[in-house]
Design an enzyme around this catalytic site. Structure first.
Site, mmCIF file in Angstrom:
data_model
loop_
_atom_site.group_PDB
_atom_site.id
_atom_site.type_symbol
_atom_site.label_atom_id
_atom_site.label_comp_id
_atom_site.label_asym_id
_atom_site.label_seq_id
_atom_site.Cartn_x
_atom_site.Cartn_y
_atom_site.Cartn_z
ATOM 1 N N ALA A 145 30.792 -5.357 24.635
ATOM 2 C CA ALA A 145 31.236 -6.348 25.626
ATOM 3 C C ALA A 145 31.753 -5.722 26.920
ATOM 4 O O ALA A 145 31.632 -6.309 27.994
ATOM 5 C CB ALA A 145 32.325 -7.224 25.007
ATOM 6 N N HIS A 146 32.326 -4.503 26.810
ATOM 7 C CA HIS A 146 32.932 -3.931 28.019
ATOM 8 C C HIS A 146 31.903 -3.475 29.043
ATOM 9 O O HIS A 146 32.250 -3.096 30.160
ATOM 10 C CB HIS A 146 33.901 -2.790 27.663
ATOM 11 N N CYS A 170 22.278 21.149 31.412
ATOM 12 C CA CYS A 170 23.045 22.328 30.988
ATOM 13 C C CYS A 170 22.277 23.564 31.438
ATOM 14 O O CYS A 170 21.086 23.683 31.163
ATOM 15 C CB CYS A 170 23.168 22.385 29.470
ATOM 16 N N GLN A 173 23.207 -1.113 27.244
ATOM 17 C CA GLN A 173 23.179 -1.189 28.714
ATOM 18 C C GLN A 173 22.371 -2.374 29.242
ATOM 19 O O GLN A 173 22.331 -2.584 30.461
ATOM 20 C CB GLN A 173 22.635 0.119 29.314
ATOM 21 N N GLY A 208 29.527 -0.807 20.668
ATOM 22 C CA GLY A 208 28.198 -0.242 20.531
ATOM 23 C C GLY A 208 28.101 0.852 19.482
ATOM 24 O O GLY A 208 27.148 0.891 18.691
ATOM 25 N N THR A 209 29.086 1.740 19.445
ATOM 26 C CA THR A 209 29.016 2.880 18.528
ATOM 27 C C THR A 209 28.997 2.405 17.077
ATOM 28 O O THR A 209 28.180 2.877 16.272
ATOM 29 C CB THR A 209 30.222 3.821 18.767
ATOM 30 N N ASN A 231 21.680 4.947 29.607
ATOM 31 C CA ASN A 231 22.962 4.873 30.307
ATOM 32 C C ASN A 231 23.127 5.936 31.384
ATOM 33 O O ASN A 231 23.932 5.783 32.279
ATOM 34 C CB ASN A 231 24.125 4.968 29.314
ATOM 35 N N THR A 258 40.204 -7.569 9.173
ATOM 36 C CA THR A 258 40.577 -8.734 9.983
ATOM 37 C C THR A 258 39.904 -8.636 11.348
ATOM 38 O O THR A 258 39.911 -7.577 11.980
ATOM 39 C CB THR A 258 42.110 -8.801 10.140
#
Ligand SMILES: Cc1ncc(COP(=O)(O)O)c(C=O)c1O
Length: 380
Positions: free
Chosen positions: A200-201, A329, A179, A71-72, A151, A237
């Protein structure tokens, strides 16, 4: 002690079917897909099969799918190259985006390449569409980067409404769909978005793998230069096992989507009900209790004020429960959730994000609520 995993928005366990699909690409099918001999060609053909499969599931064309490290990288590429290739000087985002988006835009702003506007959010954290239109009116031809599923709080954004505005004001629309890909159906042909990002994770595939979609005709130049891989859009690759695993995980996600959605929404509803019954004054951050506008996988719980709240996640962890969180915060504090801070939730209240998967069970939810009730010393 059996451990309970309720942090599926961070990552999900690999599906055994995915592992089975990947393994031969570590052993017998080891060729470099760029090699023209048979060892290379068989892997190249598996990658192209994976691309076709991903494209078909999302109603896109294979030429619009580019495999990435997740994603990043997809967000970085789409934002940086979308801005540069289209000579854009203004971007619109929201304060509750993932850091893959926020930090990327902030760096561009710091370098003086763009000015950045933040669209207003309502009290539940949904995009104020009128304000978005106001921003676009004064600055058409901007980049819009707004996520599909948040997320941390689970809010779902109406991409079609934003896409229509983007079209009207000639803006480039990027959405972080990390997400929602693999959890909700996407029809990219009809979606008025120029680019989306997937990892994918988040849907039981391998870590460090994912893809971006770039709508045909969108001018977005490469981010990573090198070899001619990914049709010269991303040199290097290929992460072959990652790509095979991404496609297999998405195939399984689509095959079982309705069943899993029903199961996971049931889990989430159970947790909401049990928490309401067990902990007086419990609340939910964002729009978590609205199934039409909230991810079924995410529940962000707003817990009572307590001097011990700093110990909450640690206490859950030693009880065998993995979850994540962080309150808004408080003034002067550097850590905490930028999302809850943007929503101005009470920093003195505890906040835990529980996130579920097809493997989460009702017993795990009941045990977790019991432990939370113990922490706040109320009878579950
Ligand atoms: C909404 C969102 N965007 C982007 C990312 C980054 O994805 P990756 O870890 O694959 O780089 C995440 C991961 O937590 C996410 O939840």
């Amino acid at each position: 002690m059996t451990r309970i995993y309720l942090d599926n928005a961070a990552t999900t366990p690999l599906d055994p079917e995915v592992l089975e699909a990947i393994l031969p690409f570590y052993t017998e099918h080891f060729g470099n897909p760029s090699s023209i001999h048979s060892h290379g060609r068989e892997v190249r053909s598996a990658i192209e099969y994976a691309r076709k499969s991903v494209a078909e599931l999302l109603n896109a064309t294979p030429g619009e799918i580019f495999f990435t490290s997740g994603g990043t990288e997809a967000d970085n590429t789409l934002i940086n190259c979308g801005i540069e290739s289209n000579k854009l000087t203004h971007a619109i985002t929201s304060k509750i985006e993932h850091h893959a988006v926020l930090h990327t835009l902030e760096v561009l702003e710091k370098k003086g390449k763009i000015t950045l506007s933040y669209v207003n959010l309502d009290e539940k954290g949904h995009v104020d569409i009128d304000h978005l239109e106001y921003l676009l009116k004064s600055s058409p031809k901007s980049l819009i980067s707004l996520m599909h599923g948040n997320n941390e709080i689970g809010n779902i954004t109406d991409l079609q409404a934003i896409g229509s505005l983007a079209e009207e004001y000639d803006a480039l629309f990027h959405s972080d769909t990390v997400q929602t890909i693999g959890h909700y159906p996407h029809n990219l042909k009809d979606l008025k978005v120029q680019g989306i990002a997937a990892a994918a994770h988040k849907f039981h595939g391998p870590k460090g793998a994912g893809f971006m979609y770039i709508k045909k005709g969108s001018a977005i130049e490469p981010f990573i230069h090198g070899g001619a891989q990914e049709r010269e859009m991303r040199g290097g690759t290929e992460n072959v096992t990652g790509i095979i695993g991404t496609a297999k995980a998405l195939e399984i996600a689509y095959r079982d989507m309705n069943e899993h959605q029903r199961h996971v929404q049931g889990i989430k509803n159970r947790m909401i009900e049990k928490l309401r019954a067990a902990i007086p004054g419990v609340g939910f951050n964002g729009d978590c209790t609205n199934p039409d506008h909230s991810l079924y996988t995410v529940l962000n719980v707003c817990l009572p004020e307590s001097e011990d709240n700093d110990m909450l996640l640690f206490t859950l962890d030693i009880s065998g429960i993995s979850a994540s969180g962080g309150s808004a915060c408080s003034s002067g504090a550097t850590a905490g959730s930028h999302v809850l801070s943007a929503l101005e939730t009470d920093p003195n209240r505890g906040a835990v994000r529980f996130s579920f998967s097809k493997y989460t069970t009702e017993d795990e939810i009941d045990f977790t609520v019991e432990k939370l009730a113990e922490f706040y010393q109320v009878e579950a």
